[in-house]
Design a protein around this motif. Sequence first.
Motif, PDB file in Angstrom:
ATOM      1  N   THR A   1      -6.414   6.332  49.389  1.00 32.23           N
ATOM      2  CA  THR A   1      -6.198   6.417  47.944  1.00 32.23           C
ATOM      3  C   THR A   1      -6.765   5.193  47.240  1.00 32.23           C
ATOM      4  OG1 THR A   1      -4.227   7.762  48.272  1.00 32.23           O
ATOM      5  CG2 THR A   1      -4.425   6.639  46.153  1.00 32.23           C
ATOM      6  N   PHE A   2      -6.588   4.027  47.845  1.00 29.32           N
ATOM      7  CA  PHE A   2      -7.137   2.831  47.216  1.00 29.32           C
ATOM      8  C   PHE A   2      -8.667   2.845  47.252  1.00 29.32           C
ATOM      9  CE2 PHE A   2      -8.003  -1.801  46.856  1.00 29.32           C
ATOM     10  CZ  PHE A   2      -7.584  -1.916  45.543  1.00 29.32           C
ATOM     11  N   LEU A   3      -9.249   3.375  48.334  1.00 35.21           N
ATOM     12  CA  LEU A   3     -10.711   3.540  48.360  1.00 35.21           C
ATOM     13  C   LEU A   3     -11.173   4.461  47.239  1.00 35.21           C
ATOM     14  CD1 LEU A   3     -11.729   3.882  52.106  1.00 35.21           C
ATOM     15  CD2 LEU A   3     -12.350   2.051  50.527  1.00 35.21           C
ATOM     16  N   LYS A   4     -10.420   5.538  47.000  1.00 41.59           N
ATOM     17  CA  LYS A   4     -10.773   6.458  45.916  1.00 41.59           C
ATOM     18  C   LYS A   4     -10.687   5.750  44.565  1.00 41.59           C
ATOM     19  CE  LYS A   4      -9.413  10.616  48.349  1.00 41.59           C
ATOM     20  NZ  LYS A   4      -8.430  11.698  48.455  1.00 41.59           N
ATOM     21  N   ALA A   5      -9.690   4.894  44.401  1.00 41.37           N
ATOM     22  CA  ALA A   5      -9.581   4.123  43.153  1.00 41.37           C
ATOM     23  C   ALA A   5     -10.801   3.229  42.993  1.00 41.37           C
ATOM     24  CB  ALA A   5      -8.294   3.294  43.147  1.00 41.37           C
ATOM     25  N   CYS A   6     -11.216   2.574  44.067  1.00 39.76           N
ATOM     26  CA  CYS A   6     -12.419   1.733  44.008  1.00 39.76           C
ATOM     27  C   CYS A   6     -13.632   2.558  43.625  1.00 39.76           C
ATOM     28  CB  CYS A   6     -12.673   1.057  45.356  1.00 39.76           C
ATOM     29  SG  CYS A   6     -11.507  -0.221  45.780  1.00 39.76           S
ATOM     30  N   SER A   7     -13.756   3.713  44.250  1.00 36.03           N
ATOM     31  CA  SER A   7     -14.896   4.585  44.008  1.00 36.03           C
ATOM     32  C   SER A   7     -14.965   5.041  42.550  1.00 36.03           C
ATOM     33  CB  SER A   7     -14.802   5.800  44.932  1.00 36.03           C
ATOM     34  OG  SER A   7     -15.873   6.671  44.719  1.00 36.03           O
ATOM     35  N   ASN A   8     -13.801   5.350  41.988  1.00 38.17           N
ATOM     36  CA  ASN A   8     -13.760   5.884  40.628  1.00 38.17           C
ATOM     37  C   ASN A   8     -13.691   4.825  39.532  1.00 38.17           C
ATOM     38  OD1 ASN A   8     -13.809   8.656  41.334  1.00 38.17           O
ATOM     39  ND2 ASN A   8     -11.670   8.523  41.921  1.00 38.17           N
ATOM     40  N   LEU A   9     -13.228   3.623  39.867  1.00 39.87           N
ATOM     41  CA  LEU A   9     -12.958   2.638  38.821  1.00 39.87           C
ATOM     42  C   LEU A   9     -13.843   1.394  38.859  1.00 39.87           C
ATOM     43  CD1 LEU A   9      -9.061   2.845  38.998  1.00 39.87           C
ATOM     44  CD2 LEU A   9     -10.568   3.942  37.324  1.00 39.87           C
ATOM     45  N   LEU A  10     -14.565   1.184  39.965  1.00 39.27           N
ATOM     46  CA  LEU A  10     -15.428   0.008  40.060  1.00 39.27           C
ATOM     47  C   LEU A  10     -16.888   0.431  40.174  1.00 39.27           C
ATOM     48  CD1 LEU A  10     -13.632  -2.317  42.649  1.00 39.27           C
ATOM     49  CD2 LEU A  10     -13.792  -2.640  40.173  1.00 39.27           C
ATOM     50  N   PRO A  11     -17.768  -0.247  39.460  1.00 42.21           N
ATOM     51  CA  PRO A  11     -19.195   0.028  39.653  1.00 42.21           C
ATOM     52  C   PRO A  11     -19.638  -0.516  41.015  1.00 42.21           C
ATOM     53  CG  PRO A  11     -18.907  -1.844  38.190  1.00 42.21           C
ATOM     54  CD  PRO A  11     -17.531  -1.299  38.469  1.00 42.21           C
ATOM     55  N   ILE A  12     -20.701   0.060  41.565  1.00 43.01           N
ATOM     56  CA  ILE A  12     -21.236  -0.470  42.812  1.00 43.01           C
ATOM     57  C   ILE A  12     -21.744  -1.878  42.526  1.00 43.01           C
ATOM     58  CG2 ILE A  12     -23.041  -0.239  44.561  1.00 43.01           C
ATOM     59  CD1 ILE A  12     -22.806   2.781  44.241  1.00 43.01           C
ATOM     60  N   GLY A  13     -21.274  -2.810  43.323  1.00 40.47           N
ATOM     61  CA  GLY A  13     -21.636  -4.208  43.145  1.00 40.47           C
ATOM     62  C   GLY A  13     -20.877  -5.060  44.137  1.00 40.47           C
ATOM     63  N   GLU A  14     -20.998  -6.373  43.983  1.00 35.49           N
ATOM     64  CA  GLU A  14     -20.405  -7.306  44.940  1.00 35.49           C
ATOM     65  C   GLU A  14     -18.893  -7.154  45.059  1.00 35.49           C
ATOM     66  OE1 GLU A  14     -21.622 -11.373  44.468  1.00 35.49           O
ATOM     67  OE2 GLU A  14     -23.693 -10.789  44.072  1.00 35.49           O
ATOM     68  N   GLU A  15     -18.181  -6.998  43.942  1.00 33.99           N
ATOM     69  CA  GLU A  15     -16.728  -6.888  43.993  1.00 33.99           C
ATOM     70  C   GLU A  15     -16.302  -5.633  44.762  1.00 33.99           C
ATOM     71  OE1 GLU A  15     -12.802  -7.011  41.116  1.00 33.99           O
ATOM     72  OE2 GLU A  15     -14.683  -6.320  40.241  1.00 33.99           O
ATOM     73  N   ARG A  16     -16.921  -4.516  44.452  1.00 35.10           N
ATOM     74  CA  ARG A  16     -16.586  -3.255  45.139  1.00 35.10           C
ATOM     75  C   ARG A  16     -16.877  -3.363  46.629  1.00 35.10           C
ATOM     76  NH1 ARG A  16     -18.557   2.662  43.065  1.00 35.10           N
ATOM     77  NH2 ARG A  16     -18.361   3.802  45.011  1.00 35.10           N
ATOM     78  N   ILE A  17     -18.004  -3.927  46.992  1.00 32.84           N
ATOM     79  CA  ILE A  17     -18.372  -4.077  48.401  1.00 32.84           C
ATOM     80  C   ILE A  17     -17.375  -4.990  49.118  1.00 32.84           C
ATOM     81  CG2 ILE A  17     -20.107  -5.088  49.940  1.00 32.84           C
ATOM     82  CD1 ILE A  17     -22.221  -3.861  47.991  1.00 32.84           C
ATOM     83  N   ARG A  18     -17.006  -6.098  48.499  1.00 33.56           N
ATOM     84  CA  ARG A  18     -16.045  -7.037  49.096  1.00 33.56           C
ATOM     85  C   ARG A  18     -14.704  -6.346  49.338  1.00 33.56           C
ATOM     86  NH1 ARG A  18     -11.989  -9.494  47.074  1.00 33.56           N
ATOM     87  NH2 ARG A  18     -12.595  -9.171  44.906  1.00 33.56           N
ATOM     88  N   ILE A  19     -14.233  -5.610  48.352  1.00 35.32           N
ATOM     89  CA  ILE A  19     -12.939  -4.937  48.465  1.00 35.32           C
ATOM     90  C   ILE A  19     -12.981  -3.836  49.524  1.00 35.32           C
ATOM     91  CG2 ILE A  19     -11.298  -3.460  47.228  1.00 35.32           C
ATOM     92  CD1 ILE A  19     -11.931  -5.201  44.727  1.00 35.32           C
ATOM     93  N   ILE A  20     -14.056  -3.073  49.572  1.00 37.04           N
ATOM     94  CA  ILE A  20     -14.182  -2.019  50.577  1.00 37.04           C
ATOM     95  C   ILE A  20     -14.154  -2.619  51.978  1.00 37.04           C
ATOM     96  CG2 ILE A  20     -15.765  -0.298  51.559  1.00 37.04           C
ATOM     97  CD1 ILE A  20     -16.540   0.381  48.628  1.00 37.04           C
ATOM     98  N   ARG A  21     -14.851  -3.736  52.179  1.00 32.93           N
ATOM     99  CA  ARG A  21     -14.826  -4.419  53.480  1.00 32.93           C
ATOM    100  C   ARG A  21     -13.395  -4.808  53.857  1.00 32.93           C
ATOM    101  NH1 ARG A  21     -19.900  -6.170  55.281  1.00 32.93           N
ATOM    102  NH2 ARG A  21     -21.439  -6.381  53.621  1.00 32.93           N
TER     103      ARG A  21
END
Length: 88
Positions: free
Chosen positions: A28-48
Amino acid sequence: DPFHIAMKVYSEIKNAPHIKPDHITYGTFLKACSNLLPIGEERIRIIREIFHSCCIDGQVSEAFLRALQIAAPTELHNELMKKGRKGS
């Protein structure tokens, strides 16, 4: 903003003494990242970080992997899958 609300809830679950995140929490948190964050350094860091925590907690499931595939750019997804197979 909605992402910071999702981040706060996720952090509260991670830090709660009697609650442990499961594959649904991580997905669910990955889905929030996918829907609420643009692809970029912050999103990549959080996904890792989510991937690493999910692996450590033994919560990787098919549903989590589907959410990861949607949330992560292809290069990051491939990198994480290689690391996951190696047990990192």
